[in-house]
Design an enzyme around this catalytic site. Structure first.
Site, mmCIF file in Angstrom:
data_model
loop_
_atom_site.group_PDB
_atom_site.id
_atom_site.type_symbol
_atom_site.label_atom_id
_atom_site.label_comp_id
_atom_site.label_asym_id
_atom_site.label_seq_id
_atom_site.Cartn_x
_atom_site.Cartn_y
_atom_site.Cartn_z
ATOM 1 N N LYS A 529 0.801 -1.227 0.000
ATOM 2 C CA LYS A 529 0.000 0.000 0.000
ATOM 3 C C LYS A 529 0.832 1.274 0.000
ATOM 4 O O LYS A 529 0.271 2.373 -0.066
ATOM 5 C CB LYS A 529 -0.950 0.001 1.201
ATOM 6 C CG LYS A 529 -1.930 -1.165 1.169
ATOM 7 C CD LYS A 529 -3.063 -0.960 2.169
ATOM 8 C CE LYS A 529 -4.118 -2.058 2.018
ATOM 9 N NZ LYS A 529 -5.295 -1.834 2.869
ATOM 10 N N LYS A 531 2.431 2.646 2.413
ATOM 11 C CA LYS A 531 2.585 3.272 3.729
ATOM 12 C C LYS A 531 2.181 2.275 4.810
ATOM 13 O O LYS A 531 1.367 1.379 4.583
ATOM 14 C CB LYS A 531 1.740 4.536 3.841
ATOM 15 C CG LYS A 531 0.265 4.360 3.550
ATOM 16 C CD LYS A 531 -0.454 5.704 3.628
ATOM 17 C CE LYS A 531 -1.936 5.538 3.277
ATOM 18 N NZ LYS A 531 -2.652 6.834 3.337
#
Length: 624
Positions: A529, A531
């Site tokens: 993703k 992060k």
């Protein structure tokens, strides 16, 4: 090994409670010790023996070539080797003449596994009991599944271990039965233990698989002991092998490591009709002297108590007591509660008279706390009780409090007494009011907290408190319509846990008997993703593990994020997922079906998601 087991073992390895596995055994102070594997703390021998070498399994040639030892210790190692007979022989070859080998092994037929605990290494219930077959059905279609398990670690029964030893020509050996098991035993039985029910009421078993359990291990132990079935279904064995010397004369041991350096003791019964009580730490010597003083004071007040003699050897102070070959009082009370009620009550009256005779009005009132059935023998006659091990007194107390404890703990351990009378019936007989019961419960809880170091060992206490309601609910659920799948698996991030996550887990659990939830690691989430999640993987796993719907939690990293890799580890019957993946995983679904597994997809809960929560939080911040 699942997340909860790993967490428990990590806490145990950092705790002095790990010493309980062998701190009751007689090690000589001038001994040279070889410790193989990490199943027992090296520091224990460093403090007590002349020399200790610690190596990993298989490193004999590099580290111990040409060396011989007084003791070779290998706890849990035999479970992980390909040829246990050859390995045991190699361990024995490292002994000096007169040396001793001690190794432990969990029993594949252990009581906890019959009660439903998943097998130690495969995490599959009844796997070891079924001879390491995934189920007991021997039909043709199941053979490939069993072969595919590729089990590299396994447990052994007593009969299997005995056969292994005999095939190596080993005849000088002895089995010990640590209860609840070899990790943190409180009681150690042998085939020569007399009065085997004595001290069982002290037992705290720890089983952190309440949601998988079908039986109550703690309630069954007494029957197992009475039927002389420990050799068959003890949870663990400790095996002693000697090289030309006599086997230990210990027939039974009680260990109280959890009481800490001041109160921790090892009490051992010997086949020379003697009992020895030894402090586990130097700090306990003063407590042993107090025990002697308390005994003398009780005798001076005509309270019948077994008197010990303080002695000293190279390991320090200890107490020697005679072995009393009469029936434990708790056992006798259980026998007479239903058909000799007056005698039953008369014995409790006698105990109360002893409590009142021992009472002193110094320091606001001092009472002896161990004048109780679990610390007494039945001797008959006008003085039917003989007490022993009077270790604890309490200041600012009363005879009613001491009697409250006596009644409370006997009833907690006695199924026979609970079936015949109400606990409050006895409280009332000795003038203990409802108001006092509440006060005494609080007072007792504070005492136990101090003596048993419950703050330091809260993790063990939590594991030693079975959730009986959950076990009963599990058994009730099994009487209903069976679910489609035995083992289900659902992976996810589960960041900022919300009702959408809860609904998904509820749907999964409705479709399977045993639900495994995989939680993606921080590194894996960041990789996919871009992060990291807001909540750490450790905390997310703890949140999921707290749900009663969830039977097991595992971390999902690069080694098992692939659905087929996860199947190789877990052998789930169905993989659950959100319906946004239904068109992406057709190839994987076909391969899973070839393995006898399946995939099912659920629609997402509308109006809630982790992304929506994050956006709402960020939006709220902008408004401010």
């Amino acid at each position: 090994m699942n997340y909860r087991t790993e967490k428990f073992n990590k806490l145990l390895s950092d705790s002095p409670l790990a010493e309980s596995a062998l701190n009751w055994y007689d090690f000589t102070s001038d001994a040279e010790v070889l410790l193989i594997g990490d199943g027992f703390p090296k520091s224990y021998f460093e403090d007590r023996c002349a020399r200790v070498i610690s190596i990993s399994p298989g490193d004999y040639d590099d580290y111990v070539s040409g060396q011989l030892f007084d003791y070779v210790i290998c706890m849990g190692v035999i479970e992980k080797v390909d040829d246990p007979g050859k390995v045991v022989s190699s361990w024995k070859s490292l002994l000096k003449p007169g040396g001793t080998l001690l190794f432990s092994c969990d029993n594949r037929l252990g009581l906890k596994y019959f009660c439903g605990t998943p097998e130690k290494y495969t995490d599959i219930p009844f796997m070891g009991i079924n001879g390491y077959y995934d189920g007991i059905n021997l039909e043709e279609e199941n053979k490939k599944q069993r072969d595919d398990l590729q089990i590299n670690e396994r447990l052994y029964s007593k009969a299997e271990l005995t056969e292994i030893l005999k095939n190596q020509g080993i005849s000088d050996y002895k089995f010990y039965y640590p209860i609840p098991d070899a990790r943190t035993p409180q009681l150690i039985f042998t085939d020569d233990t007399k009065d085997k029910c004595n001290a069982l009421e002290r037992l705290d078993d720890y089983d952190y698989y309440d949601n998988a359990m079908a039986g109550l291990e703690h309630r069954i132990f007494k029957d197992v002991v009475n039927e002389d079935a420990l050799g068959f279904c003890a949870n663990s064995f400790i095996v002693e092998i000697t090289n030309g010397s006599s086997l230990s004369d210990i027939t039974f041991a009680v260990v109280t490591t959890d009481r800490g350096k001041k109160h921790g003791m090892a009490t051992t019964v010997r086949n020379n009709e003697k009992v020895y009580k030894r402090p586990l730490y130097p700090e306990g010597a003063e407590n042993l002297k107090k025990l002697q003083a308390y005994t003398d004071e009780l005798l001076s007040k005509n309270v019948p108590v077994v008197r010990g003699v303080l002695k000293e050897d190279s390991k320090g102070l200890y107490m020697e007591m005679p072995y009393i070959e009469v029936k434990p009082l708790s056992l006798y009370l259980d026998e007479i509660v239903s058909n000799k009620r007056e005698e039953f009550l008369g014995i409790f009256d006698f105990i109360y008279e002893c409590i009142k005779k021992s009472f002193s009005d110094v320091n606001g009132g001092r009472v002896y706390l161990d004048l109780a059935p679990c610390n007494a023998f039945y001797t008959g006659g006008d003085a039917p009780v003989l007490f022993y091990d009077q270790e604890f007194v309490m200041e600012n107390s009363s005879p009613e409090f001491a009697m409250f404890r006596t009644i409370k703990y006997y009833f907690a351990a006695s199924k026979a007494a609970r079936a015949e009378m109400e606990l409050k019936e006895l409280y009332k007989r000795y003038g203990i009011s409802e108001k006092q019961i509440k006060e005494f419960e609080d007072k007792e809880a504070a005492f136990i907290k101090e003596v048993r170091n419950t703050d330091d060992h809260s993790w063990l206490k939590a594991a030693a408190t079975p959730d009986y309601n959950r076990i009963y609910e599990t058994n009730a659920a099994k009487r209903k319509e069976p679910k489609p799948y035995k083992v289900g698996y659902v992976p996810g991030v589960f960041d900022l846990f919300h009702t959408g996550h809860l609904r998904l887990i509820e749907r999964c659990k409705a479709r399977c008997e045993y639900l495994i939830v995989g939680v993606l690691t921080d590194e894996l989430v960041k990789y996919y993703k871009g992060k990291a999640p807001i909540i750490s993987c450790k905390d997310r796993m703890e949140i999921i593990a707290a749900l009663s719907l969830v039977d097991e939690v595992i971390p999902v990293d690069f080694s098992n994020t692939d659905k087929l890799d996860a199947w190789e580890q877990l052998h789930y019957d169905c993989h659950f997922s959100g319906d946004d993946h239904v068109d992406h995983w057709n190839d994987i679904l076909e391969k899973l079906r070839e393995k006898g597994s399946n995939m099912e997809f659920f629609s997402y809960t509308q109006g809630i998601s982790t992304t929506m929560i994050k956006e709402h939080i960020e939006g709220s911040g902008e408004e401010k």
